[in-house]
Structure formats: C-alpha cells, structure tokens
Scaffold this motif. Structure first.
Motif, PDB file in Angstrom:
ATOM      1  N   PRO A  85      -0.478  -7.305 -11.960  1.00 18.12           N
ATOM      2  CA  PRO A  85      -0.383  -7.518 -10.310  1.00 18.12           C
ATOM      3  C   PRO A  85      -2.113  -7.962 -10.293  1.00 18.12           C
ATOM      4  O   PRO A  85      -3.160  -7.732  -9.780  1.00 18.12           O
ATOM      5  N   ASP A  88      -3.693  -5.779  -7.103  1.00 20.34           N
ATOM      6  CA  ASP A  88      -3.808  -4.466  -7.526  1.00 20.34           C
ATOM      7  C   ASP A  88      -6.188  -4.072  -7.715  1.00 20.34           C
ATOM      8  O   ASP A  88      -6.413  -4.279  -8.976  1.00 20.34           O
ATOM      9  N   TYR A 244      -1.278   4.614  -6.622  1.00 23.02           N
ATOM     10  CA  TYR A 244      -0.056   4.666  -6.677  1.00 23.02           C
ATOM     11  C   TYR A 244       1.126   5.065  -6.299  1.00 23.02           C
ATOM     12  O   TYR A 244       2.504   4.398  -6.096  1.00 23.02           O
ATOM     13  N   PHE A 261       8.260   3.193 -11.931  1.00 23.38           N
ATOM     14  CA  PHE A 261       7.885   2.092 -11.213  1.00 23.38           C
ATOM     15  C   PHE A 261       6.487   1.372 -12.136  1.00 23.38           C
ATOM     16  O   PHE A 261       6.339   0.325 -11.905  1.00 23.38           O
ATOM     17  N   LYS A 264       7.593  -2.018 -13.684  1.00 21.09           N
ATOM     18  CA  LYS A 264       7.955  -2.471 -13.092  1.00 21.09           C
ATOM     19  C   LYS A 264       6.752  -3.377 -12.366  1.00 21.09           C
ATOM     20  O   LYS A 264       6.557  -4.758 -12.598  1.00 21.09           O
ATOM     21  N   HIS A 265       5.181  -2.495 -11.637  1.00 26.14           N
ATOM     22  CA  HIS A 265       4.691  -3.137 -11.068  1.00 26.14           C
ATOM     23  C   HIS A 265       3.741  -3.722 -12.188  1.00 26.14           C
ATOM     24  O   HIS A 265       3.196  -4.810 -11.921  1.00 26.14           O
ATOM     25  N   PHE A 266       3.294  -2.707 -13.356  1.00 33.03           N
ATOM     26  CA  PHE A 266       2.584  -3.595 -14.482  1.00 33.03           C
ATOM     27  C   PHE A 266       3.004  -5.023 -15.542  1.00 33.03           C
ATOM     28  O   PHE A 266       2.258  -5.288 -16.276  1.00 33.03           O
TER      29      PHE A 266
END
Length: 292
Positions: A85, A88, A244, A261, A264-266
DNA sequence: TCTCAGGTTGACC
DNA sequence: GGTCAACCTGAG
C-alpha cells in the motif's frame, strides 16, 4: 584470518543486508566470522560475506545457485514493494530502515523443527537450542578449518527420543519436536506441499502437535517461500495493535480479524512486509510503543 | 527470588 | 466459541 577458497557474485542493483537477513530471527545458527558469517547451507558448512562498497557477495562451501536461492537474492524486491500500500507510512519507514532485508529459503525440516523449538523463547535461546541439537545429533562439517554441524534430520531426532531432546534444553518443546520427527521420519507426515494452497498447507502443519498458526506461518514463509504467509508474534501484534488497529479496536482486536486485515492490507507479499515491520519494531520499540 | 519471554494446548465456562 | 492457566528454561 581463515583460509578458504571463496567465490564472488556481483549483485548489481540488488539490495542486500546480509547482517539483518541472517540475524533477524528467521534463521538461528549463523555466527559472525571475520568480515562475514559462518554457518551451514543445508547439509554443508558455508561462509558468506557482503562487500557493500562493491555490492558483491563473497561465499564459500556452496554453489552460487545454492547461496542465491537461500538468501532470496533473486526475489524481485522492486516488485514486492510495488504491491505494498502506497499510503502506509509505517511500512515505508520500516523498508527504508533495512532495504536489503530478504527472506531466506531454509530447508523445510530444519525450518519446521527450529520453529517448533521457538515457542515462548527469545532469539538467543532459540539459537542455543539449535546449536546444541546440531552438535549432539548433526553431522560434523568442515570448511577452511572451521567446523559446523548440519541440522539433524527427522530420522536422527526421532531416534534420539524425547528425553535426549529435553536434555538439549528444550523443556516442554521436546515432546513436540520428538513427535514431529517421528511422524516425518516414518513418512506418515509428508513435508511435500506441492499441490496444496497456502491455507491447506497451513492446516496440515497445524495438525502437528506443538504447531499452531504462528509457527505454521513461519514455516510457510521461511521454509517454503510462501510470501503471503504473515506470522503474528508478540512484536508484530504490537505493531498492528498500535499502528494499524481500526478505531475502537486498539485494545480488543481478535486474532482472526487481525490476520484477515494483514492479508488484505499487505497483499501477496505480506510476509515480506511482516519481516520489515518486525525488524523495524524490534529496533524502535521505545519510539513506537513508548516505555513498557 | 521473581518475572517473563518471538506459543500451543486442553480444560473450563 | 471464547478465556485462561500450565508448560521448561534461562536471562534480566
């Protein structure tokens, strides 16, 4: 100075932080030696050294293919970064701190066995147990006047039995390691995960006594180069919780949701993100989390 | 002496 | 389907 025949590999534009890669808690048996590090690559004693001024890797005891595979030299770090992302700031800071940190490819059994012994232990302890197991049950290997023992295979550890493993300072982990060694040695439990996706492989690893989600993810990441695996240990949990957590979840964020999370995020290289964050957090705990 | 650590399990609600 | 103590050992 130790005398040995060395080879060289030019790394070109590829970033490598050998020190961090070998000593950040993925692998536990390397020892600083001269300008480099002495240890073992699979069953052979090996020496590796990085000359940052020329960006050259100097090595002995293993082929260029073995060394570059073990150190993940050909992992496309630029592509890895491009999947992260962009907004981030924490991850960006962590990557800037150790841009050459790479994920090793350890032999699967060595990786599994070592992480079985890692439960509720700090890095120096894990290292100590690993070296003791090697010395007592591994085969002696020499290189340039230095000696190292390879990591004992499952047959050897199964034969040793729980009590003798306990004598290596393993404590309650001896039971887990002995059981895993027996199952793998007998062929009843295969470490060949070809054809299994990450979830299936993780579930299979968790069937082993003493292996839960965290250890299974470490094995997938460090032993099988399954880069989506995201081990959540106390450090990474601290990072996620402090930096986070969604509103209202700082204090109470169920493990299941935290894991979802992270995936999905990383993204597909979440494991790489985990290593950067883990390493960064361990060196900046006061700044990030305050006095504890 | 005492607490606690890079987790997992099994007993109990 | 979640919470909680117990587990070996060595270091601070």
């Amino acid at each position: 100075m130790v005398m040995m025949q060395t080879n060289r590999m030019a790394l070109g534009e590829k970033a490598l932080d050998l020190e961090a890669t070998l000593h950040c808690g993925q692998v536990f048996h390397w020892t600083p030696q001269g300008q480099g590090h002495f240890g073992a690559l699979g069953n052979e004693a090996a020496y590796v050294e990085h000359d940052p001024s020329k960006n050259v890797l100097i090595f002995a005891g293993a082929s260029v293919e073995t060394v570059s595979n073990y150190l993940g030299i050909n992992d496309p770090l630029n592509d890895v970064i491009s999947t992260f992302p962009t907004e981030d700031a924490h991850l960006t800071a962590a990557m800037a701190y150790t841009p050459g940190l790479r994920i090793c490819r350890q032999p699967p059994w060595e990786c599994l066995a070592t992480f079985i012994t890692s439960s509720l232990k700090q890095v120096p302890h894990i290292r100590q147990m690993s070296l003791t197991l090697r010395e007592r049950f591994g085969r002696k290997r020499s290189l340039g006047g230095l000696t190292m023992h390879d990591y004992p295979g499952p047959e050897r550890l199964a034969e040793a039995g729980e009590e003798r493993l306990r004598d290596c300072g393993l404590g309650f982990r001896a039971k887990s390691l002995a059981r895993a060694a027996s199952r793998v040695a007998s062929g009843e439990f295969s470490l060949d995960f070809d054809g299994l996706d990450d979830d299936e492989a993780r579930a299979k690893l968790c069937q082993l006594y003493g292996v839960g989600e965290k250890i299974a993810n470490c094995v997938l990441l460090f032993g099988y180069a399954r880069f989506a695996a995201f081990p959540i240990d106390v450090w990474v949990e601290r990072v996620l919780r402090h930096l986070y957590a969604p509103r209202g979840r700082k204090r109470r964020w169920p493990a299941r949701e935290m894991q979802a999370f992270a995936a999905k995020h990383f993204g597909p290289y979440a494991g790489y993100a985990q290593q950067y964050l883990f390493h960064y957090a361990r060196h900046h705990d006061k700044v990030l989390f305050g006095a504890r």
